[in-house]
Every structure is written in C-alpha cells, then in structure tokens.
Design a protein around this motif. Structure first.
Motif, short mmCIF file in Angstrom:
data_model
loop_
_atom_site.label_atom_id
_atom_site.label_comp_id
_atom_site.label_asym_id
_atom_site.label_seq_id
_atom_site.Cartn_x
_atom_site.Cartn_y
_atom_site.Cartn_z
N GLY A 18 12.38 -23.91 -18.00
CA GLY A 18 13.76 -24.04 -18.42
C GLY A 18 14.53 -22.74 -18.42
O GLY A 18 15.72 -22.75 -18.16
N LEU A 19 13.93 -21.63 -18.74
CA LEU A 19 14.65 -20.36 -18.74
C LEU A 19 14.60 -19.76 -17.34
O LEU A 19 13.52 -19.64 -16.74
N THR A 20 15.76 -19.46 -16.82
CA THR A 20 15.87 -18.80 -15.52
C THR A 20 16.86 -17.64 -15.67
O THR A 20 17.60 -17.58 -16.66
N PRO A 21 16.93 -16.76 -14.70
CA PRO A 21 17.94 -15.70 -14.76
C PRO A 21 19.37 -16.23 -14.79
O PRO A 21 20.29 -15.51 -15.16
N ASP A 22 19.56 -17.48 -14.40
CA ASP A 22 20.89 -18.07 -14.36
C ASP A 22 21.17 -19.04 -15.51
O ASP A 22 22.18 -19.73 -15.51
N THR A 23 20.29 -19.09 -16.50
CA THR A 23 20.50 -19.96 -17.65
C THR A 23 21.80 -19.58 -18.34
O THR A 23 22.00 -18.40 -18.67
N PRO A 24 22.68 -20.53 -18.58
CA PRO A 24 23.93 -20.21 -19.28
C PRO A 24 23.65 -19.73 -20.70
O PRO A 24 22.69 -20.15 -21.33
N GLY A 25 24.50 -18.84 -21.18
CA GLY A 25 24.40 -18.38 -22.57
C GLY A 25 23.45 -17.23 -22.80
O GLY A 25 23.14 -16.92 -23.95
N LEU A 26 22.97 -16.59 -21.74
CA LEU A 26 22.09 -15.44 -21.95
C LEU A 26 22.88 -14.27 -22.52
O LEU A 26 23.99 -13.99 -22.09
N GLU A 27 22.26 -13.60 -23.49
CA GLU A 27 22.87 -12.42 -24.09
C GLU A 27 21.88 -11.26 -24.03
O GLU A 27 20.67 -11.47 -24.14
N ILE A 28 22.40 -10.08 -23.86
CA ILE A 28 21.54 -8.89 -23.86
C ILE A 28 21.06 -8.66 -25.29
O ILE A 28 21.86 -8.50 -26.21
N VAL A 29 19.73 -8.67 -25.46
CA VAL A 29 19.13 -8.49 -26.78
C VAL A 29 18.49 -7.11 -26.95
O VAL A 29 18.19 -6.69 -28.06
N ALA A 30 18.27 -6.42 -25.85
CA ALA A 30 17.73 -5.06 -25.87
C ALA A 30 18.06 -4.41 -24.54
O ALA A 30 18.12 -5.09 -23.52
N GLU A 31 18.27 -3.08 -24.58
CA GLU A 31 18.55 -2.38 -23.33
C GLU A 31 18.20 -0.91 -23.47
O GLU A 31 18.23 -0.37 -24.58
N SER A 32 17.84 -0.31 -22.35
CA SER A 32 17.51 1.10 -22.34
C SER A 32 17.93 1.72 -21.01
O SER A 32 17.47 1.29 -19.95
N PHE A 33 18.80 2.70 -21.12
CA PHE A 33 19.21 3.47 -19.94
C PHE A 33 18.91 4.95 -20.16
O PHE A 33 19.41 5.80 -19.45
N ASP A 34 18.08 5.26 -21.15
CA ASP A 34 17.68 6.62 -21.48
C ASP A 34 16.16 6.71 -21.37
O ASP A 34 15.43 6.17 -22.21
N PRO A 35 15.64 7.38 -20.32
CA PRO A 35 14.19 7.43 -20.13
C PRO A 35 13.46 8.18 -21.25
O PRO A 35 12.24 8.05 -21.38
N ALA A 36 14.17 8.92 -22.07
CA ALA A 36 13.52 9.65 -23.17
C ALA A 36 13.24 8.76 -24.37
O ALA A 36 12.49 9.14 -25.26
N VAL A 37 13.82 7.56 -24.40
CA VAL A 37 13.62 6.65 -25.52
C VAL A 37 12.53 5.65 -25.15
O VAL A 37 12.62 4.98 -24.12
N ALA A 38 11.51 5.56 -26.00
CA ALA A 38 10.38 4.66 -25.73
C ALA A 38 10.83 3.20 -25.79
O ALA A 38 11.65 2.82 -26.62
N ASP A 39 10.28 2.41 -24.89
CA ASP A 39 10.60 0.99 -24.87
C ASP A 39 10.23 0.32 -26.20
O ASP A 39 10.93 -0.58 -26.67
N SER A 40 9.13 0.76 -26.80
CA SER A 40 8.72 0.19 -28.09
C SER A 40 9.80 0.43 -29.15
O SER A 40 10.09 -0.45 -29.97
N ALA A 41 10.42 1.61 -29.13
CA ALA A 41 11.48 1.92 -30.09
C ALA A 41 12.72 1.06 -29.83
O ALA A 41 13.37 0.59 -30.76
#
Length: 141
Positions: A18-41
């Motif tokens: 049921g979940l696809t990249p085109d599913t309506p209503g998707l919202e960004i819940v996490a993002e990282s554009f800084d390689p110095a910040v750990a993904d876990s953080a």
C-alpha cells in the motif's frame, strides 16, 4: 506465509503493501542535508517519525546528465527508483526513492552508499529525507 516471512514481519523490516513513493499525503518526517549530523540523531530528534512504520526514503542526488541512466541501473538492482527532477547547471537533480522501514543503521548505510555512488559517477549526494503518511495531503516524491 513461511517462517522467514513471519520473522521478517516480527522484525518490522518487511515493506507493507500500500505505501509507495506516490502515496497521497506523504509528509517529510525526518531529513538530513548535513553530513556532520548522525542519522541516529536526526531520527531521534524527529517527533513525527514512526519507527515501526514503513517510510519512503528519498536520497537527493546531483549527477552528470550522461551518468543518470547508469545510476538508475545500479540503484534498480536494490529496489531503488531514480527520478529526475530537472537540470541544475551542468548537472541533473534526481531523487532515489524506495519504501522501507527506516532505522538509523540502514539509513546511515544507504547514505554512505549514495555518497559513494554519486562520487564514482562524478556527482554529489546532497542529503536525504524520510516521508510517511500524514494527516494532510502533500506532493509525492
């Protein structure tokens, strides 16, 4: 359903239908554009991220136009879809998208893999975001 399938379900790693990249209503819940910040953080600091639920993981890439098809072929081997977004100077902006249950380890591994792939092809991995269904519709990946 076999024993292996049940174990994958229990581990929470199986993609749920049921979940696809085109599913309506998707919202960004996490993002990282800084390689110095750990993904876990990044994931730990996101109150909107639901760890047990599948997410659309989106890696933002900048690639030479003549290497986009090669990147798409390499990524497709592991279930990624490469979507061109448009030109950016002498490069092409693209998004690698895949549905998966997201955790810090796999997120970090995929970020490293995307960085290596982009570098080998003469491009850059700009960052990533994770999207899950929200309450209000937004644009898909």
């Amino acid at each position: 359903m076999g024993l292996l399938d049940r174990l994958r379900d229990l581990a929470g790693k199986r993609e749920r239908p049921g979940l696809t990249p085109d599913t309506p209503g998707l919202e960004i819940v996490a993002e990282s554009f800084d390689p110095a910040v750990a993904d876990s953080a990044v994931l730990a600091s996101s109150p909107a991220w639901v760890p047990a639920a599948p997410a659309v993981l989106v890696h933002h890439l900048s690639l030479p136009p003549d290497r986009v098809a090669e990147a798409a072929g390499i990524l497709a081997q592991d279930g990624w879809e490469l979507r061109e977004q448009g030109p950016d100077g002498e490069r092409v902006l693209a998004r690698a998208v895949r549905v998966q249950v997201l955790d810090a380890l796999h997120c970090a591994q995929e970020r490293s893999r995307m960085a290596g792939l982009a570098q080998r092809l003469g491009g850059d991995a700009l960052g990533w975001d994770a999207r899950q269904p929200g309450e209000s519709p937004t644009a898909p990946a």
